[in-house]
Enzyme design. Structure first.
Site, PDB file in Angstrom:
ATOM      1  N   LYS A  92     -11.531  -5.406  -3.376  1.00 24.83           N
ATOM      2  CA  LYS A  92     -11.546  -3.968  -3.090  1.00 24.83           C
ATOM      3  C   LYS A  92     -12.959  -3.464  -2.831  1.00 24.83           C
ATOM      4  O   LYS A  92     -13.194  -2.636  -1.961  1.00 24.83           O
ATOM      5  CB  LYS A  92     -10.991  -3.207  -4.301  1.00 24.83           C
ATOM      6  N   ASP A 138      -7.995   6.913   2.676  1.00 26.25           N
ATOM      7  CA  ASP A 138      -8.765   6.401   1.557  1.00 26.25           C
ATOM      8  C   ASP A 138     -10.054   7.232   1.418  1.00 26.25           C
ATOM      9  O   ASP A 138     -10.916   7.189   2.294  1.00 26.25           O
ATOM     10  CB  ASP A 138      -9.104   4.930   1.817  1.00 26.25           C
ATOM     11  N   LYS A 194     -13.813  -1.803   0.731  1.00 22.92           N
ATOM     12  CA  LYS A 194     -14.117  -0.369   0.824  1.00 22.92           C
ATOM     13  C   LYS A 194     -15.622  -0.093   0.895  1.00 22.92           C
ATOM     14  O   LYS A 194     -16.048   1.044   0.769  1.00 22.92           O
ATOM     15  CB  LYS A 194     -13.501   0.366  -0.365  1.00 22.92           C
ATOM     16  N   PHE A 211     -13.383   2.761  -8.786  1.00 21.66           N
ATOM     17  CA  PHE A 211     -12.671   2.277  -9.966  1.00 21.66           C
ATOM     18  C   PHE A 211     -11.413   1.553  -9.507  1.00 21.66           C
ATOM     19  O   PHE A 211     -10.865   1.893  -8.455  1.00 21.66           O
ATOM     20  CB  PHE A 211     -12.268   3.450 -10.881  1.00 21.66           C
ATOM     21  N   ASN A 215       0.983   9.739 -10.748  1.00 17.03           N
ATOM     22  CA  ASN A 215       0.782   8.538 -11.560  1.00 17.03           C
ATOM     23  C   ASN A 215       0.312   8.918 -12.957  1.00 17.03           C
ATOM     24  O   ASN A 215       0.166  10.095 -13.269  1.00 17.03           O
ATOM     25  CB  ASN A 215      -0.198   7.586 -10.862  1.00 17.03           C
TER      26      ASN A 215
END
Ligand code: CTP
Length: 407
Positions: free
Chosen positions: A341, A310, A345, A327, A211
């Site tokens: 998120k 993850d 998480k 982030f 990415n």
């Protein structure tokens, strides 16, 4: 004048030597590191650098005159002296050094020097003979005794054609040294683990999925955490950035390698900041040899992918765990996605930016973010990634302390 409560406030004194032409760069570098800068010029400095240039880069009106009624009405010189978190004089000529050493307050800059209780830094710039003169050395010794930090000078070719010590050190060096010296050590004694950059997920020996992450925001955070007193370990994906001094760097390539590096070090960390743009998927099969076009279908060639674990979730979900900050780079509904998120998480806080705006995010040196935590949300407007990093470090330190983990 902007009233940014967190930015370090710096009075940049500029005296009349040829190196004054570099003063706008000093302003820029200080601002890149998150400072709010008010330039103060001596009369002689105005012969080398214009107030217009300084106004443009500082975004604050430069001050030159103790008797400027309008400027004094807006903020008197005593108030200005109190406003400063630091006074930096760059360039500092032999004359200004002599006046400071003797407490002579015959213009705005030297008056501010006497009136401030903030730390003072001088970056001398003068001809090598003037630098070596016993009077200059005596004055500098006196300034050091008075608690002033002398930055440089550098050695080399001088504007007058001579060689030797007397050149002003470079603007970025001045900015870094000053910022590091005055940064509040809000993370003293803590160990901070940071991930940065992208990961690469190889399909064959030459092709990978990755990415656009440059790693800059993560590296800036690592530097800001180090300056705040933390012992920093930086797990970096493939990026073109040099290792900041005083930071332990571990280079990884794939998400799996990043996870292994983080898992191994997380038990020793007080704070984990997951800035990396970890690839969510990797090819199901990694081919040993380069895939040949001739061996693939000409249309509808598919690559099977499987999900990567993850990393941040695996750290945040298990006790005991460090204080976890994630982030999120989003292209739509950034706040909603980030709130979701953070909860999903189990992160203590999340920093979100809208990467659909080309002026901030991936390839830009600027960013604008919102920090979301259980107790609220705080937006940071567009500024340099270094400045964002310093502000985030301050906020993270506060959250960490109020979570009962810090001092
Ligand atoms: N992250 C991680 N491990 C992964 C993927 C993401 O640790 N395999 C971390 C990132 O470092 C970041 C946070 O999770 O701190 C959010 O990353 P993001 O890619 O935005 O989250 P995703 O859950 O993958 O969401 P999306 O569906 O938007 O990709």
């Amino acid at each position: 004048m902007r009233t940014d409560n967190h930015a370090k406030r710096i009075l940049l004194g500029i005296s009349g030597g040829i190196a004054a032409y570099k003063a706008p760069l000093v302003v820029r570098k200080l601002r890149n590191l998150g400072a709010d800068v008010v330039p103060v010029l001596t009369q002689n400095a105005t012969r080398f650098v214009t107030e217009t240039a300084l106004q443009a880069v500082a975004d604050n009106r430069p001050r030159t005159d103790l008797w400027d009624a309008e400027a004094e009405a807006a903020m008197g010189h005593i108030e200005l002296a109190r406003w400063a978190d630091a006074v930096v004089i760059a360039p500092a000529t032999a004359n200004v050094i002599a006046r400071l050493a003797h407490g002579i307050a015959d213009d705005l800059l030297t008056t501010l020097y006497l009136a401030t209780t903030a730390p003072v830094f001088v970056a001398p710039a003068m001809n090598v003979r003037m630098w070596e003169h016993v009077a200059t050395q005596r004055n500098l010794e006196r300034l050091r005794d008075d608690g002033v930090t002398v930055l440089g000078p550098a050695d080399g070719e001088q504007a007058c054609g001579e060689f030797g010590p007397g050149r002003m050190i470079e603007p970025d060096e001045i900015a870094e040294k000053v910022t590091a010296a005055i940064s509040t050590r809000v993370l003293d004694g803590t160990r901070v683990l940071i991930t940065a950059g992208p990961t690469r997920e190889f399909l064959d020996p030459v092709r990978f999925i990755s990415n656009r992450s440059s790693g800059r925001q993560g590296f800036a955070l690592a530097e800001a955490a180090r300056d705040a007193g933390a012992e920093v370990t930086l797990v970096a994906g493939p990026v073109h950035l040099s290792t900041p001094t005083g930071i332990e760097r571990i280079d990884v390539v794939s998400a799996q390698e990043m996870k292994d590096a983080v898992t191994q070090r997380a038990p020793d960390a007080d704070i984990f900041v997951s800035v990396a743009a970890v690839a969510d998927y990797r090819p199901h099969t990694v081919h040993d040899q380069k895939l040949k076009k001739s061996q693939q279908p000409s249309t509808d060639f598919r690559v099977a992918l499987k999900e990567n674990e993850d990393i941040v979730g695996s750290i945040a979900g298990v006790e005991p765990r460090p204080f976890v900050v994630g982030f999120a780079a989003e292209t739509e509904n950034p706040l909603e996605h980030a709130r979701e998120k953070r909860r999903r998480k189990c992160m203590d806080a999340i920093v979100v930016n809208d990467v659909s705006d080309a002026a901030i995010g991936f390839d830009s040196s600027d960013n604008a973010v919102t920090l979301i935590h259980a107790g609220g949300e705080m937006g940071l407007p567009k500024m340099r990634k270094g400045a964002i990093a310093r502000r985030l470090v301050d906020e993270i330190a506060t959250l960490y302390a109020s979570a009962g983990r810090g001092s």
